[in-house]
Write a protein that holds these residues in place. Structure first.
Motif, PDB file in Angstrom:
ATOM      1  N   PRO A   1      -7.909  -5.456   5.160  1.00 56.25           N
ATOM      2  CA  PRO A   1      -7.031  -4.345   4.774  1.00 56.25           C
ATOM      3  C   PRO A   1      -7.796  -3.136   4.231  1.00 56.25           C
ATOM      4  CG  PRO A   1      -6.183  -6.414   3.934  1.00 56.25           C
ATOM      5  CD  PRO A   1      -7.538  -6.705   4.475  1.00 56.25           C
ATOM      6  N   HIS A   2      -7.216  -1.975   4.460  1.00 62.18           N
ATOM      7  CA  HIS A   2      -7.783  -0.709   4.006  1.00 62.18           C
ATOM      8  C   HIS A   2      -7.060  -0.261   2.746  1.00 62.18           C
ATOM      9  CE1 HIS A   2      -9.381   3.400   4.274  1.00 62.18           C
ATOM     10  NE2 HIS A   2      -8.147   3.823   4.057  1.00 62.18           N
ATOM     11  N   GLU A   3      -7.802   0.324   1.810  1.00 58.94           N
ATOM     12  CA  GLU A   3      -7.201   0.947   0.631  1.00 58.94           C
ATOM     13  C   GLU A   3      -7.640   2.404   0.612  1.00 58.94           C
ATOM     14  OE1 GLU A   3      -6.337  -0.453  -3.862  1.00 58.94           O
ATOM     15  OE2 GLU A   3      -8.468  -0.288  -3.375  1.00 58.94           O
ATOM     16  N   THR A   4      -6.684   3.305   0.794  1.00 59.41           N
ATOM     17  CA  THR A   4      -6.967   4.739   0.854  1.00 59.41           C
ATOM     18  C   THR A   4      -7.501   5.239  -0.488  1.00 59.41           C
ATOM     19  OG1 THR A   4      -5.211   5.027   2.488  1.00 59.41           O
ATOM     20  CG2 THR A   4      -5.918   6.993   1.311  1.00 59.41           C
ATOM     21  N   ASP A   5      -8.387   6.228  -0.450  1.00 59.38           N
ATOM     22  CA  ASP A   5      -8.874   6.850  -1.682  1.00 59.38           C
ATOM     23  C   ASP A   5      -7.687   7.336  -2.513  1.00 59.38           C
ATOM     24  OD1 ASP A   5     -11.484   6.421  -0.922  1.00 59.38           O
ATOM     25  OD2 ASP A   5     -11.826   8.477  -0.213  1.00 59.38           O
ATOM     26  N   GLY A   6      -7.680   6.971  -3.774  1.00 60.60           N
ATOM     27  CA  GLY A   6      -6.606   7.381  -4.670  1.00 60.60           C
ATOM     28  C   GLY A   6      -5.426   6.433  -4.692  1.00 60.60           C
ATOM     29  N   ALA A   7      -5.418   5.449  -3.787  1.00 56.40           N
ATOM     30  CA  ALA A   7      -4.305   4.499  -3.731  1.00 56.40           C
ATOM     31  C   ALA A   7      -4.647   3.231  -4.500  1.00 56.40           C
ATOM     32  CB  ALA A   7      -3.979   4.147  -2.288  1.00 56.40           C
TER      33      ALA A   7
ATOM     34  N   HIS B   1       0.844  -1.196   0.000  1.00 55.09           N
ATOM     35  CA  HIS B   1       0.000   0.000   0.000  1.00 55.09           C
ATOM     36  C   HIS B   1       0.880   1.247   0.000  1.00 55.09           C
ATOM     37  CE1 HIS B   1      -2.805   3.132   1.168  1.00 55.09           C
ATOM     38  NE2 HIS B   1      -3.802   2.295   0.967  1.00 55.09           N
ATOM     39  N   PRO B   2       0.609   2.229  -0.860  1.00 54.11           N
ATOM     40  CA  PRO B   2       1.435   3.443  -0.887  1.00 54.11           C
ATOM     41  C   PRO B   2       1.386   4.197   0.442  1.00 54.11           C
ATOM     42  CG  PRO B   2       0.017   3.326  -2.826  1.00 54.11           C
ATOM     43  CD  PRO B   2      -0.450   2.263  -1.889  1.00 54.11           C
ATOM     44  N   ALA B   3       2.521   4.696   0.855  1.00 53.75           N
ATOM     45  CA  ALA B   3       2.585   5.592   2.004  1.00 53.75           C
ATOM     46  C   ALA B   3       1.930   6.924   1.629  1.00 53.75           C
ATOM     47  CB  ALA B   3       4.041   5.810   2.416  1.00 53.75           C
ATOM     48  N   PRO B   4       1.556   7.745   2.616  1.00 51.36           N
ATOM     49  CA  PRO B   4       0.905   9.039   2.327  1.00 51.36           C
ATOM     50  C   PRO B   4       1.919  10.057   1.800  1.00 51.36           C
ATOM     51  CG  PRO B   4       1.200   8.787   4.687  1.00 51.36           C
ATOM     52  CD  PRO B   4       1.620   7.483   4.069  1.00 51.36           C
ATOM     53  N   MET B   5       2.274   9.908   0.534  1.00 54.12           N
ATOM     54  CA  MET B   5       3.385  10.676  -0.016  1.00 54.12           C
ATOM     55  C   MET B   5       3.081  12.164  -0.141  1.00 54.12           C
ATOM     56  SD  MET B   5       5.683   8.479  -0.102  1.00 54.12           S
ATOM     57  CE  MET B   5       6.918   9.588  -0.778  1.00 54.12           C
ATOM     58  N   ASP B   6       1.830  12.552  -0.323  1.00 48.14           N
ATOM     59  CA  ASP B   6       1.531  13.983  -0.416  1.00 48.14           C
ATOM     60  C   ASP B   6       1.985  14.698   0.851  1.00 48.14           C
ATOM     61  OD1 ASP B   6       0.431  13.456  -2.857  1.00 48.14           O
ATOM     62  OD2 ASP B   6      -1.646  13.549  -2.184  1.00 48.14           O
TER      63      ASP B   6
ATOM     64  N   LEU C   1      -0.323   6.019  -6.299  1.00 48.46           N
ATOM     65  CA  LEU C   1      -1.080   6.965  -5.480  1.00 48.46           C
ATOM     66  C   LEU C   1      -1.509   8.108  -6.385  1.00 48.46           C
ATOM     67  CD1 LEU C   1      -2.072   7.700  -2.627  1.00 48.46           C
ATOM     68  CD2 LEU C   1       0.072   8.947  -2.303  1.00 48.46           C
ATOM     69  N   HIS C   2      -2.828   8.274  -6.542  1.00 50.63           N
ATOM     70  CA  HIS C   2      -3.388   9.269  -7.465  1.00 50.63           C
ATOM     71  C   HIS C   2      -2.791   9.113  -8.859  1.00 50.63           C
ATOM     72  CE1 HIS C   2      -5.191  10.946  -3.925  1.00 50.63           C
ATOM     73  NE2 HIS C   2      -4.029  11.268  -3.396  1.00 50.63           N
ATOM     74  N   GLY C   3      -2.606   7.860  -9.269  1.00 48.66           N
ATOM     75  CA  GLY C   3      -2.098   7.544 -10.595  1.00 48.66           C
ATOM     76  C   GLY C   3      -0.594   7.606 -10.748  1.00 48.66           C
ATOM     77  N   ARG C   4       0.106   8.024  -9.710  1.00 44.64           N
ATOM     78  CA  ARG C   4       1.565   8.150  -9.784  1.00 44.64           C
ATOM     79  C   ARG C   4       2.212   6.935  -9.117  1.00 44.64           C
ATOM     80  NH1 ARG C   4       5.000  13.503  -7.842  1.00 44.64           N
ATOM     81  NH2 ARG C   4       7.087  12.706  -8.321  1.00 44.64           N
ATOM     82  N   PRO C   5       3.151   6.272  -9.797  1.00 41.38           N
ATOM     83  CA  PRO C   5       3.714   5.039  -9.237  1.00 41.38           C
ATOM     84  C   PRO C   5       4.653   5.295  -8.064  1.00 41.38           C
ATOM     85  CG  PRO C   5       4.794   5.571 -11.308  1.00 41.38           C
ATOM     86  CD  PRO C   5       3.655   6.548 -11.160  1.00 41.38           C
ATOM     87  N   VAL C   6       4.616   4.410  -7.102  1.00 39.87           N
ATOM     88  CA  VAL C   6       5.613   4.486  -6.031  1.00 39.87           C
ATOM     89  C   VAL C   6       6.992   4.295  -6.663  1.00 39.87           C
ATOM     90  CG1 VAL C   6       3.968   3.614  -4.329  1.00 39.87           C
ATOM     91  CG2 VAL C   6       5.545   2.013  -5.435  1.00 39.87           C
TER      92      VAL C   6
END
Length: 365
Positions: free
Chosen positions: A269-275, A136-141, A166-171
């Motif tokens: 598991p949780h999937e954040t909006d945009g992730a 799962h992507p970390a909260p990169m913003d 995350l929001h279409g951008r790859p980790v």
């Protein structure tokens, strides 16, 4: 009478005929280390990380270690890391001569919490190292904004998150560098190996020097480096795995949806909006001290599971000299998480069996 259940392993690393043929092709070629297969793998992996430059190395740990060195992070510096991760995250910081400073995680994604990270930034802080845990992507913003505010480098530990976005951008495309692992149980593997991604040409060149004894041309050493090269056999296997990664990822996500819809009695598991979660692990929460009993029940039914990670890094012996930071979400996660099989080789009947067994065992006792 004890009922016998066919075993369901936690992971099934794929080594199929394409991988075998690729390895044999390289062995017959005689070009086995840092040759054309490595160059091709680097170029092909670039498409997964928004076209960034890629530098292949011999492990995910080496990727983290060399990235820190290339960023100039060393003695006297501190790097903010989550404690809820594999020890390699902090080990790489120590190997570079710097000190890891542990911050707490968000309870829903198990990733580094920007607010907790902000609270431990000090005058010696040089970088943030978020981990895209379990896929799962970390909260990169929030983390990138925090880093910009304090003038810090960001090094992504993406060792479990091939293809996550995350929001279409790859980790692996957010920070100064991103690091991936190709250990056999990862979503894709190369038998063993790692990859560093960066959009900085100078950093990419430094990384290539560091992995190859500090030289581009033989015996023309420019800096002190090491032998952390990837073999062409590993790269050839990795290329075959990379071609199959999109289909495997979709299957992992489909398997996760089945488990989400069938499991009761525990937190899925949780999937954040945009992730876009790629489910390296499908990790549930089982509170109330019942986790270990549930795991034993699953084992009796032939269902393999694992706890990642039962001991947070800050409680491991090499890091106990830091005075024991207070990380309540980290400690709670370590006591409650259980990772279930989610790999793409699972069949529908196996998914139903996993979900039913977890629901039966996870109910209040």
């Amino acid at each position: 009478m004890t009922r016998s259940f066919p075993p369901i392993p936690a992971a099934r690393p794929v080594i199929g005929e394409p991988e075998i043929a690729a390895a044999v092709r390289v062995l017959r070629s005689g070009r086995v280390v840092q040759g054309p297969e490595v160059a091709a793998f680097e170029e092909e992996f670039s498409a997964l990380v928004a076209g960034r430059s890629c530098v292949a190395v011999n492990s995910g740990t080496s990727a983290l270690h060399l990235s820190l060195l290339a960023l100039g992070i060393g003695p006297g510096d501190e790097v903010v890391v989550p404690s809820f991760s594999f020890a390699a995250t902090a080990n790489a910081v120590r190997l570079a001569g710097a000190e890891p400073v542990f911050a707490d995680i968000t309870p829903d994604t198990y990733c580094l919490d920007p607010l907790a990270a902000s609270a431990v930034i000090g005058p010696r802080t040089a970088a943030l190292m978020p981990v895209h845990l379990y896929g799962h992507p970390a909260p990169m913003d929030g983390l990138m904004e925090l880093a910009a505010r304090h003038g810090l480098a960001v090094l992504e530990d993406a060792c479990q998150a091939h293809g996550a976005t995350l929001h279409g951008r790859p980790v692996g495309s957010f920070g100064a560098a991103g690091c991936f692992s190709f250990y056999p149980t990862k979503n894709m593997h190369a038998l063993e190996g790692g990859m560093i991604t960066t959009d900085d040409p100078r950093l990419a060149r430094t990384l290539r020097l560091l992995r190859n004894q500090g030289m581009e041309q033989r015996y023309a050493n420019e800096i002190v480096g090491a032998n952390m090269r990837m073999t062409d056999v590993a790269a050839a296997v990795g290329r075959e795995q990379l071609r199959q990664l999109p289909a495997w990822t979709e299957q992992r996500r489909a398997n996760a949806k089945v488990l989400d819809s069938r499991i009761a009695g525990v937190s899925v598991p949780h999937e954040t909006d945009g992730a876009r979660h790629v489910y390296h692990q499908y990790t549930v929460r089982i509170p109330g001290g019942r986790r270990d009993a549930v795991q034993r029940d699953l084992a009796r039914q032939g269902i393999d599971s694992a706890v990642y990670y039962p001991v947070p890094i800050h409680r491991l012996r090499p890091y106990q000299d830091q005075g024991g930071p207070v990380l309540p979400e980290t400690d709670r996660a370590a006591a409650e998480v259980l990772s279930l099989p989610v790999h793409p080789s699972l069949e529908q009947a196996e998914l139903e069996r996993i979900a039913g067994a977890v629901s039966d065992a996870g109910g209040e006792r």
